[in-house]
Scaffold this motif. Structure first.
Motif, short mmCIF file in Angstrom:
data_model
loop_
_atom_site.label_atom_id
_atom_site.label_comp_id
_atom_site.label_asym_id
_atom_site.label_seq_id
_atom_site.Cartn_x
_atom_site.Cartn_y
_atom_site.Cartn_z
N THR A 173 1.00 -1.36 0.35
CA THR A 173 0.01 -0.36 -0.24
C THR A 173 0.72 1.44 -0.13
N ILE A 174 0.27 2.54 -0.47
CA ILE A 174 0.64 3.71 0.19
C ILE A 174 1.96 3.95 0.88
N SER A 175 0.62 3.62 1.89
CA SER A 175 1.98 3.43 3.99
C SER A 175 2.46 3.17 3.61
N GLU A 176 2.55 1.69 3.10
CA GLU A 176 3.47 0.88 3.64
C GLU A 176 4.68 1.01 2.90
N LEU A 223 10.23 3.73 2.72
CA LEU A 223 11.60 4.40 1.74
C LEU A 223 11.19 5.76 2.75
N ASN A 224 10.73 5.54 3.60
CA ASN A 224 10.98 7.24 4.68
C ASN A 224 10.30 8.09 3.97
N LEU A 225 8.89 8.42 3.30
CA LEU A 225 8.12 9.05 2.77
C LEU A 225 7.14 9.61 3.23
N THR A 226 6.11 10.58 2.78
CA THR A 226 5.08 10.30 3.50
C THR A 226 4.51 10.22 2.03
N PRO A 227 2.97 9.51 2.30
CA PRO A 227 1.94 9.34 1.67
C PRO A 227 2.38 10.78 0.51
N TYR A 228 2.05 11.53 0.66
CA TYR A 228 1.73 12.75 -0.09
C TYR A 228 2.76 13.01 -0.94
N GLU A 236 12.00 -0.49 -5.92
CA GLU A 236 13.03 0.35 -6.59
C GLU A 236 12.97 1.32 -6.85
N SER A 237 12.46 1.57 -8.37
CA SER A 237 12.46 2.70 -8.73
C SER A 237 11.90 4.06 -8.48
N LEU A 238 11.19 4.60 -7.76
CA LEU A 238 11.58 5.06 -5.94
C LEU A 238 12.42 5.48 -5.74
N LYS A 239 13.25 4.40 -5.12
CA LYS A 239 14.90 4.50 -4.20
C LYS A 239 15.14 5.33 -5.75
N ILE A 240 15.07 5.28 -6.86
CA ILE A 240 16.63 6.12 -7.30
C ILE A 240 15.58 7.41 -8.56
#
Length: 136
Positions: free
Chosen positions: A5-8, A13-18, A48-52
């Motif tokens: 989920t977006i929350s997971e 990744l230490n990001l916010t859902p926003y 993995e794409s989000l990490k990039i």
């Protein structure tokens, strides 16, 4: 295949859902699937794409340029050269940032020594007699 989920994903990744919603709105997540109800379903490869994306963002790359990179990825092998060139450019940017941080650290280390010496002497006056002498 496991989905998140977006929350997971945000927690992992230490990001916010926003932030993740913003990335999606800006076109950085065209690969993310959705349920019939519209909820985002992230796969491991999406993380993995989000990490990039986060890596590129941390170099100061604007969202618009990150979007171009994502588009190039979707275009496949025809854009390998552009993606390679972009990472070479990012590497040079990060190296310049590291050099600037190194100079900043040198100033900070000098000031730490300055105040440590002043604290030990009980006064900054200890530094007033230390003038820079230029030798020929």
């Amino acid at each position: 295949m496991k989905t998140y989920t977006i929350s997971e994903v945000a927690k992992e990744l230490n990001l916010t859902p926003y932030t993740l919603r913003y990335y999606d709105k800006e076109g950085l997540l065209p690969f993310v699937e959705r349920t019939a109800g519209g909820k985002r379903l992230f796969k491991e490869s999406d993380m993995e794409s989000l990490k990039i994306i986060e890596c590129l963002k941390s170099t100061g790359m604007p969202i618009k340029e990150i979007k171009s990179f994502i588009d190039w990825c979707l275009d496949g092998d025809a854009t390998l050269q552009q993606r390679h060139d972009m990472f070479i450019e990012r590497k040079a940017t990060v190296e310049a940032q590291m050099e600037e941080l190194k100079r900043t650290m040198e100033v900070i280390e000098h000031k730490c020594m300055y105040y440590k010496t002043a604290l030990a002497a009980g006064t900054e006056d200890i530094h007033k007699n230390k003038k820079m002498v230029i030798t020929q």
